[in-house]
Design a protein around this motif. Structure first.
Motif, short mmCIF file in Angstrom:
data_model
loop_
_atom_site.label_atom_id
_atom_site.label_comp_id
_atom_site.label_asym_id
_atom_site.label_seq_id
_atom_site.Cartn_x
_atom_site.Cartn_y
_atom_site.Cartn_z
N GLN A 233 0.83 -1.20 0.00
CA GLN A 233 0.00 0.00 0.00
C GLN A 233 0.87 1.25 0.00
N PHE A 234 1.93 1.24 0.82
CA PHE A 234 2.84 2.38 0.85
C PHE A 234 3.48 2.61 -0.53
N LEU A 235 3.92 1.54 -1.17
CA LEU A 235 4.55 1.67 -2.48
C LEU A 235 3.57 2.21 -3.51
N SER A 236 2.31 1.82 -3.42
CA SER A 236 1.31 2.28 -4.38
C SER A 236 1.01 3.77 -4.23
N GLU A 237 1.27 4.32 -3.05
CA GLU A 237 0.96 5.74 -2.78
C GLU A 237 2.19 6.63 -2.77
N TRP A 238 3.36 6.03 -2.71
CA TRP A 238 4.60 6.81 -2.55
C TRP A 238 5.04 7.40 -3.89
N ASN A 239 5.16 8.72 -3.93
CA ASN A 239 5.70 9.42 -5.10
C ASN A 239 7.21 9.49 -4.96
N TRP A 240 7.87 8.35 -5.27
CA TRP A 240 9.29 8.21 -4.97
C TRP A 240 10.18 9.15 -5.78
N LYS A 241 9.67 9.67 -6.91
CA LYS A 241 10.48 10.58 -7.72
C LYS A 241 10.64 11.94 -7.06
N ASP A 242 9.63 12.36 -6.30
CA ASP A 242 9.64 13.70 -5.71
C ASP A 242 9.73 13.69 -4.19
N GLU A 243 9.38 12.58 -3.57
CA GLU A 243 9.36 12.53 -2.12
C GLU A 243 10.39 11.53 -1.60
N PRO A 244 11.42 12.00 -0.92
CA PRO A 244 12.41 11.06 -0.35
C PRO A 244 11.81 10.29 0.82
N LEU A 245 12.33 9.11 1.04
CA LEU A 245 11.91 8.30 2.19
C LEU A 245 12.82 8.64 3.36
N ILE A 246 12.27 9.33 4.35
CA ILE A 246 13.02 9.75 5.52
C ILE A 246 12.47 9.01 6.73
N LEU A 247 13.33 8.26 7.40
CA LEU A 247 12.90 7.43 8.53
C LEU A 247 13.57 7.92 9.81
N ASP A 248 12.77 8.22 10.80
CA ASP A 248 13.28 8.61 12.11
C ASP A 248 13.29 7.37 12.99
N LEU A 249 14.44 6.73 13.07
CA LEU A 249 14.53 5.47 13.81
C LEU A 249 14.48 5.67 15.32
N SER A 250 14.53 6.91 15.78
CA SER A 250 14.43 7.17 17.22
C SER A 250 13.05 7.68 17.59
N LYS A 251 12.16 7.67 16.61
CA LYS A 251 10.82 8.21 16.82
C LYS A 251 10.04 7.36 17.81
N ASP A 252 9.40 8.01 18.78
CA ASP A 252 8.57 7.29 19.73
C ASP A 252 7.31 6.80 19.05
N ASP A 253 6.94 5.58 19.33
CA ASP A 253 5.72 5.00 18.78
C ASP A 253 4.70 4.89 19.89
N SER A 254 3.56 5.51 19.68
CA SER A 254 2.56 5.59 20.74
C SER A 254 2.04 4.23 21.15
N SER A 255 2.20 3.23 20.26
CA SER A 255 1.69 1.90 20.58
C SER A 255 2.65 1.11 21.45
#
Length: 267
Positions: A233-255
């Motif tokens: 689903q993410f791949l089908s919606e991701w505009n990879w040409k214009d939007e970089p994939l930025i991952l915050d690996l220290s991000k708190d997850d509410s779950s």
């Protein structure tokens, strides 16, 4: 197995500071897990990077440095082959012609352990990065500078970044119980679509972890199938040409609870 190298360090000129794995099979994200004595498998030898304690005696020239590292690998090979207390080790040196452009002196040590597992050892020193950066500084024109920058980025990708990436993914594999199987299923799907060979392993693993550390309006996948569907689903919606994939690996997850978050961010 090869952490027994530390038992041999008294016979080496420098002490071993760390032995860092960088292969996908050693972080549980490979399609095929290591099998004993399956030498015909092109990925049988799992990559390890050895770092020694600091020393001012490492050569100040790149080719000389690579030749010195080869001498260290030959010494390790000799020690392993002569050490029969824990069984018979077999080892041989191979040349890594395509690892980094314009550096044809890189060698690795392939080791077959008594239990039938294979490892490929390379050496990283504190001088390597300095010498590659010096190539950029000493470039006399813009064309050479771009070329040497590409060489440095290749070095960084195969050594420094590989170590960091492996450590992070290994941590996340233990933190998210369904991530390992999800990324394997995603790789299997890419293989069925004839896409697997066109994407670096690291990119595939980062795309896969996106749905676990940043599930957006969804919850963290609670099954392998759920994780795989969310990746598609993410791949089908991701505009990879214009939007970089930025991952915050220290991000708190509410779950996740506070203790789990501290375990992820503190490593």
């Amino acid at each position: 197995e090869l952490y027994k190298l530390n038992d041999l360090e008294d016979e080496l000129p420098l002490k071993i500071k760390s032995i860092s794995p960088i292969s996908t099979s050693l972080r549980n994200t490979s399609l095929l897990l290591p099998n004993q004595f399956s030498i015909s498998n092109p990925d049988f030898f799992n990559d390890l990077i050895i770092q020694f304690e600091s020393s001012n005696n490492w050569p100040d020239e790149l080719i000389a440095l690579e030749k010195t590292k080869t001498i260290f690998l030959l010494k390790i090979s000799k020690l392993l082959n002569n050490n029969t207390d824990n069984g018979n080790y077999n080892s041989f040196i191979t040349k890594e012609d395509e690892l980094i452009p314009f550096n044809n002196e890189i060698k690795s040590l392939n080791v077959l352990t008594p239990d039938g597992f294979g490892f490929k050892l390379k050496i990283l020193t504190e001088r390597d990065e300095i010498l590659y950066l010096r190539l950029i500084e000493n470039s006399t024109n813009e064309k050479d500078k771009k070329l040497m920058t590409k060489v440095y980025l290749n070095f960084n990708k195969n050594y420094i970044s590989s170590i960091k990436h492996h450590r992070i993914i290994s941590l996340l594999v233990t933190h998210f119980p369904f991530y390992s199987s999800t990324v394997r299923l995603f790789k299997r799907w890419l293989e069925s679509q004839l896409l697997l060979k066109h994407l670096p392993e690291e990119i595939i693993e980062l795309i896969s972890i996106k749905v676990f550390i940043d599930p957006a309006s969804y919850s963290v996948p609670s099954s392998v199938e759920s994780g795989f569907i969310k990746i598609l689903q993410f791949l089908s919606e991701w505009n990879w040409k214009d939007e970089p994939l930025i991952l915050d690996l220290s991000k708190d997850d509410s779950s996740n609870n506070e203790n789990n978050n501290s375990n992820v961010t503190s490593t």
